[in-house]
Scaffold this motif. Structure first.
Motif, short mmCIF file in Angstrom:
data_model
loop_
_atom_site.label_atom_id
_atom_site.label_comp_id
_atom_site.label_asym_id
_atom_site.label_seq_id
_atom_site.Cartn_x
_atom_site.Cartn_y
_atom_site.Cartn_z
N MET A 9 4.01 3.05 55.71
CA MET A 9 4.92 4.19 55.69
C MET A 9 5.74 4.23 54.40
SD MET A 9 4.14 5.75 58.40
CE MET A 9 5.44 6.97 58.44
N PHE A 10 5.26 3.57 53.37
CA PHE A 10 5.80 3.55 52.00
C PHE A 10 6.99 4.48 51.74
CE2 PHE A 10 2.52 6.67 52.09
CZ PHE A 10 1.39 6.00 52.47
N PRO A 138 6.02 16.01 53.50
CA PRO A 138 5.93 14.55 53.57
C PRO A 138 4.62 14.11 54.20
CG PRO A 138 8.08 15.28 54.31
CD PRO A 138 7.23 16.51 54.19
N TYR A 139 4.07 13.05 53.67
CA TYR A 139 2.83 12.50 54.19
C TYR A 139 3.12 11.61 55.40
CZ TYR A 139 -1.12 9.35 54.71
OH TYR A 139 -2.14 8.61 55.23
N GLU A 140 2.32 11.76 56.44
CA GLU A 140 2.46 10.93 57.63
C GLU A 140 1.25 10.02 57.74
OE1 GLU A 140 3.07 13.36 61.04
OE2 GLU A 140 4.84 14.37 60.22
N ALA A 141 1.48 8.75 57.54
CA ALA A 141 0.37 7.79 57.57
C ALA A 141 -0.18 7.64 58.98
CB ALA A 141 0.85 6.43 57.06
N LYS A 142 -1.48 7.41 59.06
CA LYS A 142 -2.13 7.19 60.33
C LYS A 142 -2.33 5.70 60.57
CE LYS A 142 -4.68 11.55 60.63
NZ LYS A 142 -6.02 12.17 60.80
N VAL A 428 -2.95 -3.66 41.83
CA VAL A 428 -2.60 -4.11 43.17
C VAL A 428 -1.26 -3.56 43.63
CG1 VAL A 428 -1.60 -6.30 42.34
CG2 VAL A 428 -2.44 -6.11 44.71
N ASP A 429 -0.28 -3.46 42.72
CA ASP A 429 1.02 -2.91 43.11
C ASP A 429 0.89 -1.44 43.49
OD1 ASP A 429 2.45 -5.28 42.74
OD2 ASP A 429 2.70 -4.89 40.60
N ASN A 430 0.11 -0.70 42.71
CA ASN A 430 -0.09 0.71 43.04
C ASN A 430 -0.76 0.85 44.40
OD1 ASN A 430 0.96 1.47 40.57
ND2 ASN A 430 -1.04 1.66 39.57
N MET A 431 -1.77 0.02 44.66
CA MET A 431 -2.49 0.12 45.93
C MET A 431 -1.55 -0.08 47.11
SD MET A 431 -6.28 -1.57 45.68
CE MET A 431 -5.67 -3.23 45.46
N TYR A 432 -0.79 -1.13 47.08
CA TYR A 432 0.01 -1.48 48.26
C TYR A 432 1.31 -0.69 48.34
CZ TYR A 432 -3.44 -4.76 49.75
OH TYR A 432 -4.62 -5.29 50.21
N ASN A 433 1.78 -0.15 47.23
CA ASN A 433 2.94 0.73 47.28
C ASN A 433 2.57 2.11 47.79
OD1 ASN A 433 4.66 -1.24 46.31
ND2 ASN A 433 4.46 -0.58 44.16
N GLU A 434 1.30 2.50 47.54
CA GLU A 434 0.89 3.87 47.85
C GLU A 434 -0.06 3.94 49.04
OE1 GLU A 434 -0.67 5.31 44.17
OE2 GLU A 434 1.24 5.05 43.10
N GLY A 435 -0.29 2.83 49.71
CA GLY A 435 -1.07 2.86 50.93
C GLY A 435 -2.57 2.94 50.75
N ALA A 436 -3.07 2.66 49.54
CA ALA A 436 -4.52 2.69 49.30
C ALA A 436 -5.06 1.26 49.34
CB ALA A 436 -4.82 3.33 47.96
N THR A 437 -5.03 0.68 50.51
CA THR A 437 -5.38 -0.74 50.65
C THR A 437 -6.88 -0.89 50.91
OG1 THR A 437 -4.79 -0.60 52.98
CG2 THR A 437 -3.10 -1.38 51.46
N TRP A 438 -7.67 -0.63 49.87
CA TRP A 438 -9.12 -0.71 49.98
C TRP A 438 -9.56 -2.07 50.50
CZ3 TRP A 438 -11.11 3.96 49.08
CH2 TRP A 438 -10.44 4.83 48.20
N SER A 439 -10.58 -2.08 51.35
CA SER A 439 -11.11 -3.36 51.84
C SER A 439 -11.62 -4.20 50.68
CB SER A 439 -12.25 -3.11 52.84
OG SER A 439 -12.80 -4.32 53.29
#
Length: 764
Positions: A9-10, A138-142, A428-439
């Motif tokens: 929910m960044f 606002p974006y609502e994460a699933k 990595v910071d961009n990924m986890y700050n922005e919710g793009a946590t690729w496998s």
């Protein structure tokens, strides 16, 4: 047991609950973009993007975070369009599917906005959409709720461990990877010594945990040649040694079908294939025609690749498998038709490998071109991972969060999501700050001059590989030591066997499979010939097959014999040759059906000398039926070569044969019929109104229309020996004498004014 769900929910808690609309016509447009009017548009105006760009009025938000951007657009320009939607210097590609005429619809993407003023723009990639407005909210994460087991019900212990490891780390850590390319310098025995893996190590100081390899040389025209075999052997060794070191093997398959040398389609590469997998379907459906040449080519390749995976399975190795990748793109042969047809192909591949061949050691990856092509899904029971390929410019280390979130929104939250191909790695910071946590992510290879590893600077490699959220090879637990943990407990449906291995449920309402019905009357000793004077280039084929049903009777031996021959096209070099298949032909008892197969690799001349058939230069094909006293109807369907080329499907009048001149007294009609023998109100196709015959030493010719006509005589060696006439003829009847020809056997060819035919003669 508690079901684990997770979401990101960044920083949205501070974001006010609002939705603001920004009109395209109020922004800045460039190049040939233009404002237009329409009652269907908000405020009566919209922007025709054409080949230009649109920058919207300043978007202001109170707090930094991820925001959903809804684009209200229309696309009446034919074909989906892809354009860039971004804020500042960061952008993502968004697909704009075709819409109904004069109807605006919504498509969404997600952008990271800074607190305060932001500039959002749609910039031209393909252009040619109409934009009414954007809405920002606002974006609502699933929350993700992943399945607790792979879709393959009988997955091997190794495959279960691999899937479990991926699930346990998803959303918490990302697996580092790299693709391998050139194998020439690779010495089998240690995947980490491959030059592409070494490129990552030299840049970042650690080895990636996932190593990719390609099965592109396991099938195709050159699969049995030394270099190609060695390439495949080394790719398999990469998988074995990666697994033994505790890493994750990942296979891509650039599938060269049958005896083709390429996987690209025409227009995508200077060399290309024209292989059409839909020729393996029963016409008008997505049900497989298991007797078709195209189907045989497909399953032959699938079985060959299955053997490779079964070898790994025997050694306890599991792998990720990403077949038919970038689906929906227009550059590979498996994406040249509809999503429904693609899905049937993916299902055939999965079901034949798993249920027929027993391949149970794979984690299956469905890899659409972008989120708009998730609609091409083969079904959730056919894959474990949903992935996308994204190539940003060098040193662009954005998270690609818009694509990640788009996949989560459109693909559901019960599948892993990975970045299966990329250029520069996401930071990595961009990924986890922005919710793009690729496998996982996997840069394409450095070798062969591609230099994709080098698109990420060494300092960025070092920072990311040292981060605890990135898994490198040294941090893998080792598969012998890994104990599964139930981090996900949702029970999802697993795949079930389909007896036809991929047969679809396509409707044939708009298509009726037809056959050619030929009615014969009291055949004599010479039988009867029918011919088709339109034959494709059959280069690479070795056999031709045709489905035949004998519905007649009266033959002396209770059946009929069917043979096949070609006539070589001598238009360019005066060489016309009768090239008859050396096969003994096909015998069908009265009432019997059979798929008859004919060898077309060679033929014998009159002296008994063998020659290769001129498959690249054929004028006509003849079907010969022999049975003294036979009368009745014989049906023919799907005359195809084993390389997938269709000579005639017998589904329309233009695909029908005509009666050879010398056989016109023994063929009463040729027509299209359905599977029940009904003519379906299609008119009978009789012999051509233009007639060509020989009586004694005289050639008779009747033309139904005026035109240029040539009458030529060829020796049995194929050389032209005389031209009896060449010029314009009015409609009417003509005779040409052979009195001045030496005694012997010849072939006469008449071409023009509604006729193109050949006939053997004996001058006495």
């Amino acid at each position: 047991m508690k079901i684990t769900k997770f979401a990101w929910m960044f920083g949205l808690a501070a974001v006010s609950s609002f939705a603001a609309q920004y009109e395209a016509e109020d922004g800045t447009i460039t190049k040939d973009a233009a404002v237009a009017t329409s009652t269907a548009a908000s405020g009566g105006k919209y922007v025709k993007m054409n080949g230009g760009d649109i920058t919207f009025p300043t978007v202001t938000v109170d707090a930094a975070g991820q925001y959903t951007v809804v684009i209200h657009y229309m696309n009446n320009y034919g074909g989906d369009k892809i354009n860039n939607v971004g804020v500042g210097s960061t952008s993502a590609q968004v697909s704009f599917p075709v819409t109904d005429k004069d109807k605006f619809v919504d498509v969404e993407t997600v952008l990271a906005l800074a607190a305060g003023a932001n500039t959002i723009a749609i910039t031209n990639s393909w252009g040619w959409i109409d934009v009414d407005y954007i809405e920002v909210k606002p974006y609502e994460a699933k929350a993700f709720d992943l399945c607790n087991a792979p879709v393959t019900a009988n997955a091997t212990p190794a495959a279960k461990k691999l899937y479990n490891f991926l699930v346990n780390n998803f959303g918490k850590k990302t697996i580092s990877g790299v693709m391998t390319g050139n194998m020439d310098a690779y010495t089998m025995g240690d995947a980490t010594q491959h030059e592409d893996v070494q490129a990552v190590y030299k840049a970042g100081g650690k080895y990636p945990a996932l190593i990719g390899a390609d099965l592109m040389n396991a099938t195709g025209a050159n699969k049995d040649e030394g270099w190609f075999q060695q390439y495949t052997e080394k790719a398999v060794d990469i998988a074995k040694t990666t697994w033994k070191k505790g890493g994750i093997p990942a296979f891509t398959w650039h599938w060269r079908p049958g005896d083709e040398v390429e996987f690209y389609v025409k227009g995508a590469h200077e060399t290309y294939t024209e292989f059409d997998f839909t020729e393996a379907f029963i016409k008008g459906t997505t049900t497989w025609d298991t007797l078709s040449a195209a189907y045989k080519a497909l399953v032959g390749d699938i079985d060959r690749v299955s053997e490779i995976f079964l070898g790994l399975q025997t050694e306890g190795v599991a792998a990720i498998f990403r077949p038919l990748h970038e689906s929906g793109g227009n550059w590979f042969w498996w994406s040249t038709h509809t999503g429904k047809q693609f899905a049937a192909l993916y299902q055939l591949l999965y079901e034949r490998m798993v249920f027929k061949n027993g391949v149970n050691n794979l984690i299956w990856d469905f890899n659409p071109q972008d989120a708009s092509k998730i609609s091409w899904t083969p079904g959730e029971t056919y894959y474990d991972v949903l992935s996308v390929d994204i190539y940003n410019k060098a040193n662009d280390h954005q998270s690609n969060s818009a694509a990640f979130i788009d996949f989560a929104n459109k693909g559901g939250t019960n599948k892993l999501i990975s970045l299966s191909e990329n250029g520069p790695i996401p930071d990595v910071d961009n990924m986890y700050n922005e919710g793009a946590t690729w496998s996982w992510w996997m840069p394409w290879y450095e070798s062969w001059g591609s230099a994709f590893v080098s698109q990420t600077a060494a300092s960025v490699w070092q920072k990311n590989l040292a981060d605890e959220r990135i898994i490198t090879l040294d941090e893998m637990p080792g598969w012998d030591n890994y104990n599964e943990a139930a981090s996900a407990t949702k029970v999802c449906p697993t795949s079930t066997e389909n007896a036809k291995y991929g047969a679809g449920s396509g409707s044939s309402e708009d298509y009726k499979n037809m056959m050619m019905a030929v009615t014969y009357k009291t055949l004599g000793e010479d039988g009867a010939n029918i011919e088709l004077q339109k034959v494709p280039d059959l280069t690479g084929a070795s056999t031709v097959s045709v489905k035949i049903t004998n519905n007649g009777s009266g033959g002396a031996d209770g059946g009929v014999w069917v043979g096949l021959a070609f006539v070589r096209n001598g238009m360019k070099d005066s060489l016309w040759t009768w090239e008859m298949s050396p096969s003994t032909g096909c015998w069908l008892n009265d009432g019997a059906s059979s798929t008859c197969e004919f060898d077309i690799t060679k033929y014998e001349d009159d002296a008994g000398v063998e020659h290769p058939t001129d498959l690249d230069n054929l004028f006509s094909v003849t079907l010969m039926v022999a049975a003294v006293g036979f009368s009745g109807t014989i049906t023919f369907d799907d005359l195809v070569a084993d390389n997938g080329k269709v000579i005639s499907a017998f589904d329309k009048k233009t695909e029908l044969f005509t009666t050879a001149t010398q056989s016109k007294d023994f063929v009463s009609k040729i027509e299209l019929v359905d599977e029940n023998g009904n003519s379906d109100a299609i008119k009978t196709v009789a012999a051509s109104a233009a007639k060509f015959g020989i009586q004694g030493n005289t050639i008779s010719l009747s033309t139904a229309k005026a035109g240029m006509v040539s009458v030529d005589v060829f020796g049995l060696n194929g050389k032209r020996v005389a031209t009896l006439y060449k010029g314009n003829l009015a409609a009417g009847s003509y005779a040409f004498s052979l009195e001045n020809m030496p005694k012997g056997s010849y072939i006469v060819r008449v071409k023009g004014a509604g006729i193109a035919a050949t006939k053997p003669i004996l001058v006495k």
